[in-house]
Design an enzyme around this catalytic site. Structure first.
Site, PDB file in Angstrom:
ATOM      1  CG  HIS A  29      -2.190  -0.808   1.023  1.00 52.40           C
ATOM      2  ND1 HIS A  29      -2.222  -2.167   1.217  1.00 52.40           N
ATOM      3  CD2 HIS A  29      -3.444  -0.449   0.641  1.00 52.40           C
ATOM      4  CE1 HIS A  29      -3.447  -2.606   0.967  1.00 52.40           C
ATOM      5  NE2 HIS A  29      -4.212  -1.591   0.621  1.00 52.40           N
ATOM      6  CE  LYS A  34      -6.307 -12.298  10.642  1.00 55.16           C
ATOM      7  NZ  LYS A  34      -6.178 -11.673  11.970  1.00 55.16           N
TER       8      LYS A  34
END
Lengths: 180, 285
Positions: A35, A93
């Site tokens: 990222h 998650k």
């Protein structure tokens, strides 16, 4: 169960938190380092309708051995730019922050896959390619083809988060147990 | 090639380390599997049942495919016991590290070990004083591998309570589970260290996770029930099963302090022990 195929389009608006779906098609793994790199150098794949998987797989001899989700919350402050670029789906998650719930409004969804179920995930995947291999196995962007991965919509595009709902409830229960 | 007694023991230590890690990564211990099966039977909520079903399916697939059950193969925390009169030598430490490197290739493990500041990956899970090797009292030479993933490790906490605040311990444990929410891959196992010093308290909390979880004391059960009443559920999506078990380990502490550490463990409470035949090595005293 309904099957969605990437790249995702307006069909995501009909998804609601708690829905169970299958996802098929190309997805891209990305964790913290990827990222950051994407913010510096731009996204190395077509982001329009793309799905990013918060995952650092185990790969051996170009085979996916294990590829369960990592904790998405680490990507909370890093997710805005990829959604701005056109990404419409995230898989991970543990859920994401209120800021990300807001960023997903009217443009994307967050899917939950069962943490730790790395071999189950791998049986639904094929390896297609890699970007930023210098970041190492866990942090590189791996391009994967999914075949009906079973997912639960954790955050929909209408600001509903199953995680936030459960968080609020458990927080209330705790405050009742231990009043201030 | 003839190996000396020491060389063959070192080789055996390397192999046993590798085997312990491999077994831990692929086979979930029976007591943990059993608790997960019980949770699946008990769970009413459909999302929670589906998640627990995925977990049970994954455990079986890992065994069938001989693959690590989770891609976060963790930091292999190692516990070593030695028989009386046998010293744990520098060569033995090196042999264990060689076992970690071997397991990294063989299992395979994801290279997880990085420099804390530069984030440079050593690519073999060894180096920079890691992984940790703890020497515990014992009668035989055993090597226990306890691969620890980061999702649950990151949710762990330690607090230096005042000696008069012991009523706050249970609240601190439940609060740790609350703050962790779905992030550490619940249903979790919770290791609690009470007492010791700042550093040993954290070690106690982790050692508590080595205990079988098929039984709990009343104190542990009360903590486990309280965490489950939060309703966080498998993966934080709601349900009756947030915690599979709480295990407590205590040690004495300074009269003026009360350290409490909570080490959170995901459902994949992976551990395996291998024994090393060490007879024939001259005692080092």
């Amino acid at each position: 169960m309904r099957e969605l195929i990437t790249p995702l389009g307006d069909e995501i608006y009909s998804l609601h938190a708690g829905d169970a779906i299958y996802l098929s098609g190309t997805i891209y793994t990305a964790r913290d380092e990827a990222h950051l790199r994407m913010q510096e150098e731009g996204i190395p794949f077509d982001p329009q309708g793309a799905v990013i998987y918060h995952c650092g797989p185990v790969i051996k001899d170009q085979e996916i051995i294990a590829a369960g989700p990592t904790t998405s919350a680490r990507m909370n402050p890093l997710t805005g730019p990829v959604l701005d670029a056109g990404v419409r789906g995230l898989i991970g998650k543990g859920g994401m922050s209120a800021a990300v719930v807001e960023q997903l409004r009217d443009r994307g969804v967050y899917f939950s896959f069962t943490g730790g179920c790395a071999v189950l995930a791998a049986t639904h995947m094929q390896l297609k390619g890699v970007h930023y291999p210098d970041l190492g196995m866990a942090e590189a962007i791996w391009e994967l083809t999914l075949n009906k991965l079973p997912l639960i919509v954790g955050i929909d595009s209408h600001e509903n988060s199953l995680f936030a709902e459960i968080d609020d409830k458990s927080k209330t229960t705790f405050e009742q147990m231990y009043p201030i | 090639m003839n190996l000396t007694a020491e060389e063959s023991i070192l080789r055996e230590i390397t192999d046993a380390t590798c085997r312990a890690i491999q077994t831990a990564e692929i086979y979930l211990p029976g007591d943990v599997k059993h608790r997960l099966e019980q949770a699946y039977e008990r769970e009413q909520l459909s999302v929670a049942r589906e998640i627990l079903g995925h977990i049970l399916q994954n455990i079986q697939l890992a065994e069938e495919k001989q693959a690590p059950m989770c891609q976060d193969t963790g930091i292999p925390v190692l516990y070593v016991t030695m028989p009386d009169g046998v010293a744990f030598t520098k060569n033995m430490r090196a042999a264990i590290m060689a076992g970690v490197i071997k397991a990294t290739e063989q299992v395979p493990l994801r290279p997880n070990l990085v420099d804390p500041e530069t984030r440079h990956n050593t690519n073999n899970n060894v180096g920079i004083d890691m992984p940790p090797i703890h020497i515990l009292p014992g009668e035989k030479c055993t090597i226990t591998a306890f691969p620890k993933g980061a999702g649950s490790e990151n949710a762990s906490r330690i607090k230096m309570f005042l000696p008069t605040e012991k009523e706050g311990i249970k609240r601190f444990v439940t609060e740790t589970a609350l703050l962790a929410g779905g992030r550490p891959c619940p249903p979790i196992v919770v290791g609690v260290g009470i007492g010791g010093t700042f550093d040993t308290c954290a070690a106690l909390a982790k050692e508590a996770l080595l205990e079988p979880i098929d039984s709990m004391t009343l104190q542990e059960e009360a903590m486990c029930d309280e965490i489950n009443s939060l309703g966080i559920g498998p993966m934080g999506l709601g349900g009756a099963t947030t915690c599979l078990a709480v295990k407590i380990k205590t040690a004495g502490c300074h009269t003026a302090s009360l350290p409490v550490a909570v080490n959170i463990q995901c459902w994949a409470c992976r551990r395996a022990t291998e024994e090393v035949e060490i007879e024939g090595i001259p005692c080092v005293n």
